[in-house]
Write a protein that holds these residues in place. Sequence first.
Motif, PDB file in Angstrom:
ATOM      1  N   ASN A 129      -1.136 -24.489   6.113  1.00 22.00           N
ATOM      2  CA  ASN A 129      -0.965 -24.307   4.467  1.00 22.00           C
ATOM      3  C   ASN A 129      -1.007 -23.166   4.107  1.00 22.00           C
ATOM      4  N   TYR A 130      -0.121 -22.554   2.918  1.00 18.86           N
ATOM      5  CA  TYR A 130      -0.872 -20.951   2.791  1.00 18.86           C
ATOM      6  C   TYR A 130      -0.378 -20.615   1.766  1.00 18.86           C
ATOM      7  N   ILE A 131      -0.749 -19.708   0.773  1.00 16.24           N
ATOM      8  CA  ILE A 131      -0.659 -19.109  -0.370  1.00 16.24           C
ATOM      9  C   ILE A 131      -0.356 -17.652   0.425  1.00 16.24           C
ATOM     10  N   ILE A 132       0.863 -17.234   0.515  1.00 15.59           N
ATOM     11  CA  ILE A 132       0.853 -15.339   0.705  1.00 15.59           C
ATOM     12  C   ILE A 132       0.706 -14.733  -0.628  1.00 15.59           C
ATOM     13  N   PHE A 133      -0.397 -13.379  -0.950  1.00 17.25           N
ATOM     14  CA  PHE A 133      -0.132 -13.036  -1.680  1.00 17.25           C
ATOM     15  C   PHE A 133       0.690 -11.160  -1.427  1.00 17.25           C
ATOM     16  N   ARG A 134       1.987 -11.226  -2.011  1.00 15.99           N
ATOM     17  CA  ARG A 134       1.454  -9.865  -1.159  1.00 15.99           C
ATOM     18  C   ARG A 134       1.336  -9.055  -2.674  1.00 15.99           C
ATOM     19  N   ASN A 135       0.855  -8.464  -2.163  1.00 22.36           N
ATOM     20  CA  ASN A 135       0.171  -7.109  -3.426  1.00 22.36           C
ATOM     21  C   ASN A 135       0.643  -6.150  -3.906  1.00 22.36           C
ATOM     22  N   ALA A 136       0.834  -5.360  -4.846  1.00 20.16           N
ATOM     23  CA  ALA A 136       1.621  -3.809  -5.473  1.00 20.16           C
ATOM     24  C   ALA A 136      -0.102  -2.993  -4.502  1.00 20.16           C
ATOM     25  N   LEU A 137       0.633  -1.650  -4.354  1.00 23.40           N
ATOM     26  CA  LEU A 137      -0.440  -0.827  -4.551  1.00 23.40           C
ATOM     27  C   LEU A 137      -1.689  -0.514  -5.094  1.00 23.40           C
ATOM     28  N   TYR A 138      -2.503  -0.450  -5.011  1.00 25.66           N
ATOM     29  CA  TYR A 138      -3.203  -0.199  -5.511  1.00 25.66           C
ATOM     30  C   TYR A 138      -3.099   0.635  -6.649  1.00 25.66           C
ATOM     31  N   HIS A 163       1.535  -6.578   8.326  1.00 28.72           N
ATOM     32  CA  HIS A 163       1.537  -7.221   6.890  1.00 28.72           C
ATOM     33  C   HIS A 163       1.949  -8.531   7.438  1.00 28.72           C
ATOM     34  N   PHE A 164       3.525  -7.992   7.413  1.00 31.21           N
ATOM     35  CA  PHE A 164       4.502  -9.177   7.528  1.00 31.21           C
ATOM     36  C   PHE A 164       4.266  -9.871   9.085  1.00 31.21           C
ATOM     37  N   LEU A 165       3.791  -9.136   9.490  1.00 32.91           N
ATOM     38  CA  LEU A 165       3.381  -9.840  11.675  1.00 32.91           C
ATOM     39  C   LEU A 165       2.455 -10.175  10.987  1.00 32.91           C
ATOM     40  N   THR A 166       1.567 -11.033  10.714  1.00 36.34           N
ATOM     41  CA  THR A 166       0.483 -11.604  10.116  1.00 36.34           C
ATOM     42  C   THR A 166       1.392 -12.267   8.860  1.00 36.34           C
ATOM     43  N   GLU A 167       1.764 -12.582   8.285  1.00 40.05           N
ATOM     44  CA  GLU A 167       2.884 -13.867   6.867  1.00 40.05           C
ATOM     45  C   GLU A 167       3.464 -14.546   8.553  1.00 40.05           C
ATOM     46  N   ASP A 168       4.561 -13.965   8.833  1.00 41.89           N
ATOM     47  CA  ASP A 168       4.989 -14.498  10.398  1.00 41.89           C
ATOM     48  C   ASP A 168       3.672 -14.883  11.101  1.00 41.89           C
ATOM     49  N   TYR A 169       2.660 -14.860  11.478  1.00 44.66           N
ATOM     50  CA  TYR A 169       1.858 -15.331  12.794  1.00 44.66           C
ATOM     51  C   TYR A 169       0.890 -16.735  11.407  1.00 44.66           C
ATOM     52  N   ILE A 170       0.903 -16.410  10.337  1.00 43.38           N
ATOM     53  CA  ILE A 170       0.449 -17.256   9.638  1.00 43.38           C
ATOM     54  C   ILE A 170       1.523 -18.960   9.130  1.00 43.38           C
ATOM     55  N   LYS A 171       2.238 -18.209   8.905  1.00 43.15           N
ATOM     56  CA  LYS A 171       3.507 -19.668   9.078  1.00 43.15           C
ATOM     57  C   LYS A 171       3.878 -19.892  10.117  1.00 43.15           C
ATOM     58  N   LYS A 221      11.285  -4.611   5.376  1.00 42.11           N
ATOM     59  CA  LYS A 221      10.282  -4.392   6.202  1.00 42.11           C
ATOM     60  C   LYS A 221      10.347  -3.627   7.468  1.00 42.11           C
ATOM     61  N   ASN A 222      11.831  -3.671   7.181  1.00 43.44           N
ATOM     62  CA  ASN A 222      12.787  -3.485   8.186  1.00 43.44           C
ATOM     63  C   ASN A 222      12.822  -1.965   8.402  1.00 43.44           C
ATOM     64  N   THR A 223      12.778  -0.670   7.485  1.00 42.21           N
ATOM     65  CA  THR A 223      13.325  -0.150   6.985  1.00 42.21           C
ATOM     66  C   THR A 223      11.509   1.186   7.121  1.00 42.21           C
ATOM     67  N   LEU A 224      10.374   0.034   7.029  1.00 40.31           N
ATOM     68  CA  LEU A 224       9.303   0.863   6.352  1.00 40.31           C
ATOM     69  C   LEU A 224       8.979   1.734   6.826  1.00 40.31           C
ATOM     70  N   VAL A 225       8.608   3.177   6.807  1.00 37.24           N
ATOM     71  CA  VAL A 225       8.305   4.391   6.891  1.00 37.24           C
ATOM     72  C   VAL A 225       6.690   4.355   7.870  1.00 37.24           C
ATOM     73  N   LEU A 248      -9.677 -17.376   1.908  1.00 38.00           N
ATOM     74  CA  LEU A 248      -8.864 -16.886   1.912  1.00 38.00           C
ATOM     75  C   LEU A 248      -9.186 -15.131   2.993  1.00 38.00           C
ATOM     76  N   LEU A 249      -8.132 -15.145   3.560  1.00 38.42           N
ATOM     77  CA  LEU A 249      -8.767 -14.131   4.974  1.00 38.42           C
ATOM     78  C   LEU A 249      -7.699 -12.845   3.762  1.00 38.42           C
ATOM     79  N   ILE A 250      -9.116 -11.213   3.531  1.00 35.07           N
ATOM     80  CA  ILE A 250      -8.686 -10.300   3.354  1.00 35.07           C
ATOM     81  C   ILE A 250      -8.006  -9.331   3.798  1.00 35.07           C
ATOM     82  N   SER A 251      -6.949  -9.074   4.061  1.00 34.25           N
ATOM     83  CA  SER A 251      -6.377  -8.139   4.965  1.00 34.25           C
ATOM     84  C   SER A 251      -7.576  -7.258   6.057  1.00 34.25           C
ATOM     85  N   SER A 252      -7.498  -7.234   7.011  1.00 37.33           N
ATOM     86  CA  SER A 252      -8.824  -5.585   7.606  1.00 37.33           C
ATOM     87  C   SER A 252      -8.298  -4.243   7.467  1.00 37.33           C
TER      88      SER A 252
END
Length: 288
Positions: A135-144, A122-130, A111-115, A72-76
């Motif tokens: 084998n992966y599970i991506i947790f797209r977490n909401a704002l805490y 996060h999306f670049l990391t998702e792409d790199y994992i893919k 991801k294309n219109t993020l300010v 489980l890679l918890i994002s840096s």
Amino acid sequence: MKQILVTGATGELGTTVIETLLKTMRAENISVLTRKEERKTEFEQKGLNAFIGQYSDIETLEKAMENVDAVLLISSGDQGDRMQEHKNVINTAKKKGVKNIAYTSRSLKDKNTLVNKLMTEHFLTEDYIKKSGLNYIIFRNALYMDVLPLFVGKQVFEKGIIQPAGNGKVAYVLKGEQAEAMANALMTEKFENQTFNFTGDDAYSFYDVATALTELSGKQVIYKSVEVEPFKKIMLDNGVPKPMVKKIVGFNLDIKNGQEATVTNELQHYLGRKPTNLKEGLKLLFNL
Ligand SMILES: NC(=O)c1ccc[n+]([C@@H]2O[C@H](COP(=O)([O-])OP(=O)(O)OC[C@H]3O[C@@H](n4cnc5c(N)ncnc54)[C@H](OP(=O)(O)O)[C@@H]3O)[C@@H](O)[C@H]2O)c1
């Protein structure tokens, strides 16, 4: 899953992930990574396999991933070269024959219109994992939801809320519930290249936050949505450093543009109950 390595295990998210895993898994089947010697000892006393290491030190990652079949890679955090750190973890997992990886991404609409450009990592990391073939599970977490006291400031009951977020809504989730749902999914799912959007079951604007704080405290809290330039001036006049102001403005504009408003019932499924709603969450977070 026989042996999982949890990175970021000493953090707030990681702590609840480990607590939840321990309800079902044996401690010896959980490995953890930390930069802190005293925390390593604490984990070892609980029977976990603890390793001193960090994302920038590949040798330490290799040692921690020995005989591991899921990470489980918890994002840096965003202080260092986060993308390279994530790549180090993913590459090492591949090299050490780890079959499965899970990653804490963010639930954002487009991801294309993020300010807030920090979020694109996060999306670049998702792409790199893919592309890695793991084998992966991506947790797209909401704002805490836990960030709200920081967002609205200590003087919210005297000064109200001033943000450039318009009527934009956020499907906030308490960090602890995010972690609990993640751990439950890790224990029940088979890493079949899934992406989960872990959001609250409703989305709320700062008008809703102000109303909830008013009802909970009995003090009138008003939200004033302002334009970006006057907001920046208020922040800078209050001594907030320029890079931080840029980050806060980015967050707000993404909220305003609906990036954080997606609502799903996926978190509820893995949590096994309804997630805490805004009013209940604010009661906890503000001790009201
Ligand atoms: N969804 C959201 O709203 C939201 C909000 C804020 C942050 N986040 C993301 O969620 C992550 C976890 O949040 P949190 O609240 O648990 O953070 P936290 O309490 O600050 O914990 C950070 C964890 O990351 C580890 N860490 C930091 N830098 C590292 C490095 N270079 N190498 C290895 N480990 C490192 C720390 O380990 P040691 O100190 O023990 O080494 C610690 O366990 C954050 O890092 C961030 O990417 C999401």
